[in-house]
Design an enzyme around this catalytic site. Structure first.
Site, PDB file in Angstrom:
ATOM      1  N   PRO A   2      11.205  -7.689 -11.421  1.00  0.00           N
ATOM      2  CA  PRO A   2       9.938  -7.293 -10.503  1.00  0.00           C
ATOM      3  C   PRO A   2       9.533  -8.521 -10.436  1.00  0.00           C
ATOM      4  O   PRO A   2       8.545  -8.548 -11.532  1.00  0.00           O
ATOM      5  CB  PRO A   2       9.609  -5.945 -10.997  1.00  0.00           C
ATOM      6  CG  PRO A   2       9.971  -5.685 -12.672  1.00  0.00           C
ATOM      7  CD  PRO A   2      10.619  -6.573 -13.114  1.00  0.00           C
ATOM      8  N   GLU A   3       8.853  -9.521  -9.459  1.00  0.00           N
ATOM      9  CA  GLU A   3       8.149 -10.230  -8.769  1.00  0.00           C
ATOM     10  C   GLU A   3       7.761  -9.285  -7.917  1.00  0.00           C
ATOM     11  O   GLU A   3       8.730  -8.980  -7.692  1.00  0.00           O
ATOM     12  CB  GLU A   3       9.198 -11.197  -8.835  1.00  0.00           C
ATOM     13  CG  GLU A   3       8.910 -12.436 -10.262  1.00  0.00           C
ATOM     14  CD  GLU A   3       8.257 -14.227 -10.358  1.00  0.00           C
ATOM     15  OE1 GLU A   3       7.346 -14.196  -9.456  1.00  0.00           O
ATOM     16  OE2 GLU A   3       8.854 -14.033 -11.505  1.00  0.00           O
TER      17      GLU A   3
END
Length: 270
Positions: A2-3
């Site tokens: 998750p960016e």
DNA sequence: AGAACCACCTGGCAGC
DNA sequence: TGCTGCCAGGTGGTTC
């Protein structure tokens, strides 16, 4: 995973199947996330309708009744919509059971993620000090100039500082600096205004491209098999130590900054 | 005030 | 094959 682009892709995948539904139940199998999952979470959420799902930086906010459910995916979390016959797997820590029968399921091996109840997002410690959103028009060279003034911190760390701009993690900081041709250890306060203009623009461009890719796998991403199935952006420098720079052919170098790997081209980036 | 470190946790992989 | 050590997409908190 998750960016910011992954978090936004997750949000877009959840919206059509979650917004407008009521939460029938909440199952917490493992409350020991980054902070303990509140014991009264089920009591607060049961019966409430989800009116919207928003994102601030990498935080997801489910608007429910008198407050908000805050979810952060940490380093290894993912949030998928699954059907009730889906077997529970290792690291499936939290379920929101919807009135449609669908389940919103958090899986997070490293448990750096968070699930919290937030009454007032404007005044919540995790949210109030966040900087500008990278897709907000206010994020530009002038913003960076103001924030960087007098600071000697290396620009890469500066760009990853969520109080300056939210959502730029290690991968995209590396990629944005490469695209802007700025050396990652240059002091943030010693970069000219035109170069900061370019840095803001390139940061946004890199995130947009990743988001476009994430969007194209949306069905898989929140699909019934839950396989994240991303399809990764080709990175110019990230993870490519020793490989030729795509612009000039010089070998990409890797260094350590604040405990994180930094990839850059020593010839192109100054 | 600002910068440098540490902490949290599991899984995957290289090297032996 | 199995062990050890290292690395990983985040970020708040502590220390200097």
């Amino acid at each position: 995973m998750p960016e910011l682009p992954e978090v936004e892709t997750t949000r877009l995948g959840l919206v059509p199947r979650v917004v407008g539904r009521r939460i029938r139940d909440v199952v917490v199998r493992e409350p020991r996330l980054r902070w303990p999952v509140p014991r009264d979470l089920a009591g607060r959420l049961r019966g409430a309708a989800v009116s919207a799902i928003r994102r601030r930086g990498k935080y997801l906010l489910f608007d429910v009744g008198a407050g908000h459910l805050l979810v952060h995916l940490g380093m290894s979390g993912n949030l998928t919509v699954v059907s009730p016959d889906r077997p529970v797997r290792r690291h499936d820590h939290v379920d929101l059971v919807l009135d449609s029968g669908d389940i919103v399921r958090l899986n997070d091996p490293r448990r750096f993620g968070a699930v919290l109840w937030v009454r007032d997002p404007e005044r919540h410690a995790l949210l109030e000090s966040l900087g500008v959103e990278p897709f907000d028009g206010a994020f530009d060279g002038a913003w960076l100039r103001r924030a960087a003034h007098g600071r000697r911190v290396p620009v890469k760390q500066f760009l990853m500082d969520s109080r300056v701009v939210t959502g730029i993690g290690n991968i995209y900081a590396n990629e944005a600096l490469f695209a802007a041709r700025i050396h990652p250890s240059r002091p943030a306060g010693r970069i000219s205004r035109p170069r900061l203009d370019r840095l803001a623009a390139e940061s946004r461009a890199v995130l947009s491209r990743a988001l476009a890719k994430g969007g194209s796998t949306l069905r898989d991403y929140v699909g019934s098999d839950g396989a994240p199935g991303h399809f990764q952006l080709e990175y110019a420098v990230y993870g490519r130590a020793g490989e030729p720079c795509p612009a000039c052919g010089a070998p990409v170098r890797v260094a350590r900054q604040a405990g994180r790997s930094t990839f850059y081209c020593p010839a192109c980036q100054r």
